[in-house]
Design a protein around this motif. Structure first.
Motif, PDB file in Angstrom:
ATOM      1  N   THR A   7      35.602   9.399  43.272  1.00 13.10           N
ATOM      2  CA  THR A   7      35.924   9.458  41.851  1.00 13.10           C
ATOM      3  C   THR A   7      37.427   9.448  41.587  1.00 13.10           C
ATOM      4  O   THR A   7      37.861   8.917  40.573  1.00 13.10           O
ATOM      5  CB  THR A   7      35.309  10.723  41.225  1.00 13.10           C
ATOM      6  N   ARG A   8      38.208  10.005  42.484  1.00  9.10           N
ATOM      7  CA  ARG A   8      39.647  10.103  42.241  1.00  9.10           C
ATOM      8  C   ARG A   8      40.442   9.033  42.984  1.00  9.10           C
ATOM      9  O   ARG A   8      41.580   8.765  42.641  1.00  9.10           O
ATOM     10  CB  ARG A   8      40.145  11.491  42.650  1.00  9.10           C
ATOM     11  N   ASP A   9      39.857   8.462  43.990  1.00 11.90           N
ATOM     12  CA  ASP A   9      40.572   7.452  44.764  1.00 11.90           C
ATOM     13  C   ASP A   9      39.652   6.265  45.042  1.00 11.90           C
ATOM     14  O   ASP A   9      39.167   6.085  46.161  1.00 11.90           O
ATOM     15  CB  ASP A   9      41.069   8.055  46.080  1.00 11.90           C
ATOM     16  N   PRO A  10      39.376   5.446  44.025  1.00 13.81           N
ATOM     17  CA  PRO A  10      38.442   4.324  44.189  1.00 13.81           C
ATOM     18  C   PRO A  10      38.946   3.244  45.125  1.00 13.81           C
ATOM     19  O   PRO A  10      38.207   2.316  45.458  1.00 13.81           O
ATOM     20  CB  PRO A  10      38.299   3.794  42.759  1.00 13.81           C
ATOM     21  N   THR A  11      40.210   3.324  45.563  1.00 13.41           N
ATOM     22  CA  THR A  11      40.736   2.304  46.485  1.00 13.41           C
ATOM     23  C   THR A  11      40.675   2.761  47.940  1.00 13.41           C
ATOM     24  O   THR A  11      41.126   2.042  48.825  1.00 13.41           O
ATOM     25  CB  THR A  11      42.196   1.979  46.125  1.00 13.41           C
ATOM     26  N   SER A  12      40.143   3.962  48.202  1.00 11.41           N
ATOM     27  CA  SER A  12      40.094   4.467  49.570  1.00 11.41           C
ATOM     28  C   SER A  12      39.129   3.644  50.413  1.00 11.41           C
ATOM     29  O   SER A  12      38.205   3.013  49.898  1.00 11.41           O
ATOM     30  CB  SER A  12      39.641   5.935  49.570  1.00 11.41           C
ATOM     31  N   PRO A  13      39.307   3.616  51.738  1.00  7.96           N
ATOM     32  CA  PRO A  13      38.387   2.887  52.623  1.00  7.96           C
ATOM     33  C   PRO A  13      36.944   3.346  52.476  1.00  7.96           C
ATOM     34  O   PRO A  13      36.023   2.537  52.525  1.00  7.96           O
ATOM     35  CB  PRO A  13      38.936   3.191  54.025  1.00  7.96           C
ATOM     36  N   SER A  14      36.755   4.647  52.286  1.00 11.90           N
ATOM     37  CA  SER A  14      35.398   5.173  52.150  1.00 11.90           C
ATOM     38  C   SER A  14      34.722   4.628  50.897  1.00 11.90           C
ATOM     39  O   SER A  14      33.541   4.295  50.907  1.00 11.90           O
ATOM     40  CB  SER A  14      35.430   6.700  52.098  1.00 11.90           C
ATOM     41  N   ALA A  15      35.473   4.540  49.813  1.00 16.27           N
ATOM     42  CA  ALA A  15      34.922   4.008  48.568  1.00 16.27           C
ATOM     43  C   ALA A  15      34.565   2.540  48.727  1.00 16.27           C
ATOM     44  O   ALA A  15      33.554   2.066  48.200  1.00 16.27           O
ATOM     45  CB  ALA A  15      35.927   4.191  47.436  1.00 16.27           C
ATOM     46  N   ASP A  16      35.371   1.810  49.479  1.00 14.18           N
ATOM     47  CA  ASP A  16      35.106   0.393  49.704  1.00 14.18           C
ATOM     48  C   ASP A  16      33.825   0.202  50.512  1.00 14.18           C
ATOM     49  O   ASP A  16      33.025  -0.696  50.227  1.00 14.18           O
ATOM     50  CB  ASP A  16      36.287  -0.242  50.433  1.00 14.18           C
ATOM     51  N   ILE A  17      33.610   1.050  51.499  1.00 15.74           N
ATOM     52  CA  ILE A  17      32.398   0.973  52.312  1.00 15.74           C
ATOM     53  C   ILE A  17      31.169   1.262  51.452  1.00 15.74           C
ATOM     54  O   ILE A  17      30.142   0.588  51.563  1.00 15.74           O
ATOM     55  CB  ILE A  17      32.474   1.963  53.488  1.00 15.74           C
ATOM     56  N   TRP A  18      31.279   2.250  50.584  1.00 12.85           N
ATOM     57  CA  TRP A  18      30.158   2.595  49.700  1.00 12.85           C
ATOM     58  C   TRP A  18      29.862   1.455  48.737  1.00 12.85           C
ATOM     59  O   TRP A  18      28.701   1.143  48.466  1.00 12.85           O
ATOM     60  CB  TRP A  18      30.468   3.887  48.953  1.00 12.85           C
ATOM     61  N   ALA A  61      24.835  -7.065  67.847  1.00  8.79           N
ATOM     62  CA  ALA A  61      25.499  -7.138  66.538  1.00  8.79           C
ATOM     63  C   ALA A  61      26.099  -5.777  66.208  1.00  8.79           C
ATOM     64  O   ALA A  61      25.493  -4.745  66.502  1.00  8.79           O
ATOM     65  CB  ALA A  61      24.509  -7.557  65.460  1.00  8.79           C
ATOM     66  N   PRO A  62      27.285  -5.730  65.617  1.00 12.51           N
ATOM     67  CA  PRO A  62      27.908  -4.443  65.288  1.00 12.51           C
ATOM     68  C   PRO A  62      27.100  -3.673  64.243  1.00 12.51           C
ATOM     69  O   PRO A  62      26.511  -4.269  63.342  1.00 12.51           O
ATOM     70  CB  PRO A  62      29.279  -4.845  64.750  1.00 12.51           C
ATOM     71  N   PHE A  63      27.057  -2.368  64.387  1.00  2.06           N
ATOM     72  CA  PHE A  63      26.380  -1.488  63.437  1.00  2.06           C
ATOM     73  C   PHE A  63      27.441  -1.005  62.454  1.00  2.06           C
ATOM     74  O   PHE A  63      28.048   0.023  62.617  1.00  2.06           O
ATOM     75  CB  PHE A  63      25.751  -0.326  64.189  1.00  2.06           C
ATOM     76  N   GLU A  64      27.673  -1.806  61.430  1.00  2.43           N
ATOM     77  CA  GLU A  64      28.779  -1.552  60.520  1.00  2.43           C
ATOM     78  C   GLU A  64      28.539  -0.322  59.648  1.00  2.43           C
ATOM     79  O   GLU A  64      27.394   0.052  59.362  1.00  2.43           O
ATOM     80  CB  GLU A  64      29.003  -2.779  59.637  1.00  2.43           C
ATOM     81  N   ASP A  65      29.637   0.273  59.206  1.00  2.55           N
ATOM     82  CA  ASP A  65      29.544   1.486  58.402  1.00  2.55           C
ATOM     83  C   ASP A  65      28.777   1.251  57.105  1.00  2.55           C
ATOM     84  O   ASP A  65      28.029   2.128  56.655  1.00  2.55           O
ATOM     85  CB  ASP A  65      30.944   2.007  58.083  1.00  2.55           C
ATOM     86  N   ALA A  66      28.952   0.091  56.491  1.00  4.43           N
ATOM     87  CA  ALA A  66      28.249  -0.183  55.239  1.00  4.43           C
ATOM     88  C   ALA A  66      26.742  -0.242  55.461  1.00  4.43           C
ATOM     89  O   ALA A  66      25.962   0.222  54.620  1.00  4.43           O
ATOM     90  CB  ALA A  66      28.740  -1.497  54.633  1.00  4.43           C
ATOM     91  N   GLU A  67      26.323  -0.788  56.586  1.00  4.81           N
ATOM     92  CA  GLU A  67      24.894  -0.838  56.905  1.00  4.81           C
ATOM     93  C   GLU A  67      24.356   0.561  57.157  1.00  4.81           C
ATOM     94  O   GLU A  67      23.266   0.921  56.688  1.00  4.81           O
ATOM     95  CB  GLU A  67      24.665  -1.716  58.139  1.00  4.81           C
TER      96      GLU A  67
END
Length: 259
Positions: A7-18, A61-67
């Motif tokens: 909510t406070r940092d929408p540009t963070s890597p974690s937010a991008d993965i979500w 195949a890589p088990f990506e964080d988004a998956e």
């Protein structure tokens, strides 16, 4: 901690993965911003406390964080309407999700109405037990996540909810105080009787006929429809849809209208 990332940092890597996880999973993409923020927290925590294991044949195949996050998000979707304490308690018997390449077989024994035991081989796309892992077939997992009336992960985790008060699945999970056992039994008994009446008459039931195989499977199949085909479920069994709305404290029909 997790909520601040989204909510406070929408540009963070974690937010991008979500965001990627939601984009590839219509069930998650249809959530409201408030629902999505809460689910993000719980999905990340799920990954921190539960194991996601893929069979060696899937390691090419890589088990990506988004998956991984999409899987965790679908799992936590069941408890999204519950408090944090209720969510943790509901998944206390979930320790690991094991992903196999394809469906698998199990030798089974069943006793008929005359007391005769029959042995056979059962092909499965998922299974679980009281404290055992949730085992699902990758081929069916990748077909899940949309509004199609099928979701192997939701089905198996519904069994985990069912076993919250018993070591066996029986279609009668722990109920919130606002729900009476009498109402639960009456609604599911009506659905069960209708399903079996359809089969006895040679008619196609309103929902997957696997729901008529066992009360525990009836609950799990109905959970699949509730989250992934709520429009179909409300038309087929409106009282059941309302019961599950009260049980899960969610109203997924509104999501499908915006998906």
């Amino acid at each position: 901690m997790f909520k601040r990332w989204f909510t406070r940092d929408p540009t963070s890597p974690s937010a991008d993965i979500w965001r990627k996880a939601r984009q590839q999973t219509p069930l998650l993409a249809a959530l409201t911003p408030t629902e999505a923020d809460l689910l993000a927290e719980r999905a990340w925590q799920f990954l921190r406390t539960k194991r996601l294991t893929r069979h060696a044949e899937l390691s090419n195949a890589p088990f990506e964080d988004a998956e991984r996050l999409a899987i965790a998000g679908q799992a936590c979707l069941l408890t999204l309407g519950w408090s944090d304490a209720e969510h943790r308690e509901a998944f206390a018997n979930v320790h690991e999700i094991v992903i196999l390449p394809e469906s698998f077989t199990r030798e089974v024994e069943e006793m008929d109405e005359f007391g005769v035991v029959h042995e056979g081989v059962d092909e499965r796309v998922g299974e679980t037990s009281y404290q055992g892992p949730v085992v699902i077939a990758y081929a069916d997992l990748i077909e899940s996540g949309d509004f199609i009336g099928f979701n192997v992960l939701i089905h198996e985790l519904a069994h985990k909810l069912d076993m919250g008060n018993s070591m066996d699945i029986d279609g009668f999970p722990p109920l919130p105080r606002s729900l009476s056992a009498k109402r639960w039994h009456a609604v599911f008994s009506s659905v069960w009787e209708d399903l079996n009446a359809c089969l006895e008459k040679g008619l196609t039931p309103p929902i997957d006929d696997y729901a008529a195989s066992h009360p525990g499977e009836c609950f799990a199949v109905c959970c699949e429809y509730f989250f992934t085909a709520p429009d179909h479920l409300v038309n087929a069994y409106p009282a059941l849809y309302e019961l599950l709305c009260d049980y899960f404290n969610q109203a997924p029909l509104g999501r499908i209208k915006t998906a």
